[in-house]
Design a protein around this motif. Sequence first.
Motif, PDB file in Angstrom:
ATOM      1  N   THR A 397       6.798  17.302   2.167  1.00 45.07           N
ATOM      2  CA  THR A 397       7.812  18.345   1.991  1.00 45.07           C
ATOM      3  C   THR A 397       9.157  17.944   2.573  1.00 45.07           C
ATOM      4  OG1 THR A 397       6.848  19.349   3.964  1.00 45.07           O
ATOM      5  CG2 THR A 397       6.244  20.304   1.841  1.00 45.07           C
ATOM      6  N   ASP A 398       9.189  16.882   3.394  1.00 41.92           N
ATOM      7  CA  ASP A 398      10.455  16.394   3.935  1.00 41.92           C
ATOM      8  C   ASP A 398      11.036  15.274   3.083  1.00 41.92           C
ATOM      9  OD1 ASP A 398      10.606  18.121   6.090  1.00 41.92           O
ATOM     10  OD2 ASP A 398       9.406  16.831   7.388  1.00 41.92           O
ATOM     11  N   LEU A 399      10.318  14.900   2.024  1.00 42.58           N
ATOM     12  CA  LEU A 399      10.770  13.833   1.148  1.00 42.58           C
ATOM     13  C   LEU A 399      12.146  14.169   0.563  1.00 42.58           C
ATOM     14  CD1 LEU A 399       9.747  11.170  -0.270  1.00 42.58           C
ATOM     15  CD2 LEU A 399       9.062  12.656  -2.166  1.00 42.58           C
ATOM     16  N   ILE A 400      13.031  13.183   0.553  1.00 46.48           N
ATOM     17  CA  ILE A 400      14.370  13.339  -0.014  1.00 46.48           C
ATOM     18  C   ILE A 400      14.414  12.529  -1.310  1.00 46.48           C
ATOM     19  CG2 ILE A 400      16.848  13.066   0.389  1.00 46.48           C
ATOM     20  CD1 ILE A 400      16.170  12.916   3.414  1.00 46.48           C
ATOM     21  N   VAL A 401      14.856  13.140  -2.389  1.00 49.94           N
ATOM     22  CA  VAL A 401      14.907  12.462  -3.683  1.00 49.94           C
ATOM     23  C   VAL A 401      16.368  12.265  -4.076  1.00 49.94           C
ATOM     24  CG1 VAL A 401      14.193  12.500  -6.101  1.00 49.94           C
ATOM     25  CG2 VAL A 401      12.719  13.516  -4.335  1.00 49.94           C
ATOM     26  N   VAL A 402      16.802  10.994  -4.070  1.00 48.86           N
ATOM     27  CA  VAL A 402      18.182  10.628  -4.376  1.00 48.86           C
ATOM     28  C   VAL A 402      18.195   9.838  -5.679  1.00 48.86           C
ATOM     29  CG1 VAL A 402      20.255   9.445  -3.568  1.00 48.86           C
ATOM     30  CG2 VAL A 402      18.719  10.535  -1.911  1.00 48.86           C
ATOM     31  N   HIS A 403      18.828  10.372  -6.722  1.00 50.90           N
ATOM     32  CA  HIS A 403      18.874   9.702  -8.029  1.00 50.90           C
ATOM     33  C   HIS A 403      17.480   9.324  -8.521  1.00 50.90           C
ATOM     34  CE1 HIS A 403      23.077   9.527  -8.952  1.00 50.90           C
ATOM     35  NE2 HIS A 403      23.399   8.815  -7.883  1.00 50.90           N
TER      36      HIS A 403
END
Length: 499
Positions: A397-403
């Motif tokens: 749930t802390d995963l960051i999705v960039v592009h």
Amino acid sequence: MSAETCPPLLGGGAEQDPNLARLLRSAAERGPQHPAVLDAGTGRELTWSELDAAVTGQALRLRAAGVQPGDRVAMALPNGVEFCVALFAVLRAGAIAVPLSPASPRLETLRVLEDSGARLLLGNESFDGVAVLAPTVDTEAAGAEVESPGGDLAVLCYTSGTSGPARGAMLSHSALLANVRQCARLRPMPVNAADRVLLALPMYHVYGLGPGLLQVASVGATAVLLPEFDPEEALAAIAEFRVTAVVGVPPMYQAWLKVPAQRLRQSMSTVRLLTSGAAPLGVDVATAVRSATGLDIFEGYGLTETGPVLTTTLASARAKPGSVGRPLPDVQLRLVDADGSSIEEGDTGRVAARGPNLFRGYWPDAVHGPDQDGWFRTGDVGYFDADGDLHLVDRATDLIVVHGFNVFPHEIESVLAELPGVREAAAIGVPDEAQGETIKAVVVADPDAGLTADGVREHCAARLAKFKVPASVVFAASLPHSPTGKVARRPLRGSRPAE
């Protein structure tokens, strides 16, 4: 990849009497005059027979106050003899314990009292609509009995989770007892009858409760209690009471490393075992503690919902900094993707667990518990190494999705921690129309470090792929933490730290 160990669960009296209060009675029968609790804060000491009598006396007072089997009884008490008595008294009365932080904001306590439907609060502060009973330690009830024909639900542990308000994880007597017995099968044993165990972690948290107090009671060892952790006071207690085992978290060891190595080694001369959990332990911290004391730190992993321990390096061939070890006996682990399907061997995936120590679900309807096959997806992301040891990467749930690229905050935070003057740092995702999310770093720095946002970004750019470099950097005086010292990223998403 799967790591499974499934020998039969230990037998004994649990099947006939699954109430956790039986641990206390058994300890009193085996060693009535053996010290049970040594309160370093007050100097008070109780033997197992005295503690057992005090628990019976408090259970009788609960019954006199109208508490019936199955009722929820909240406890807002600091670490100390009163907490130990209150917990086992609630269980002996057949009620369900709802441990709360005595330092919680009043509104948060009220919400939990309402959500749990607590009939009574054991504590020193009053709340409208809930009866309050002050805790007592009265050892005059020796020989009295309290019938406790309650159900199997023992504790509602409210866990903050990753979104929304805290929810009550429904932990049964049998699940908590299973975890106690699973840990007891490890070698070396985390706690044996001759141990004096430092309990400076909050016992209202499942880590201080299970691997701490319940493990001590299960073998009739001695708990050395501190109301809260202070590095100097803890070292003094270790030396004074000849502590042999420490149930710890990373911030404790980080604080101890500020003590001169020679004094740290001398103060811990009686200690045989250091354990750590609740948050990742840095390899540098483990190495420095080993260098200073000659002791390895055995790291474990678990959740409130798993009662709590799932893995430990005690189950591996050796302590392995960076790993959280292998599953306990009777615990199965596997890695799955977002929809629950098993992943290819060697890949990173979400940790799923199965075993008799899992919770029933969340109060009151037992929702979101283990699936029909007994598997519970934890929300943590990890991988197994070639030895079969688990390594945690981050919370899903802390995963960051960039592009479209996955970025794990821990990777960025490790790079930020390399900067001289950085005390602590957190990386969070910020919604962005063009990229999906951008990365924001929140940094706590020494006042004289002279760090700038541009300097921090340049440091990251030299060590991370471009899409992992924080788009913004802000400085804060401190970061929010869970009761066991883990950085709480969710509050950062809703706040604006000072620039």
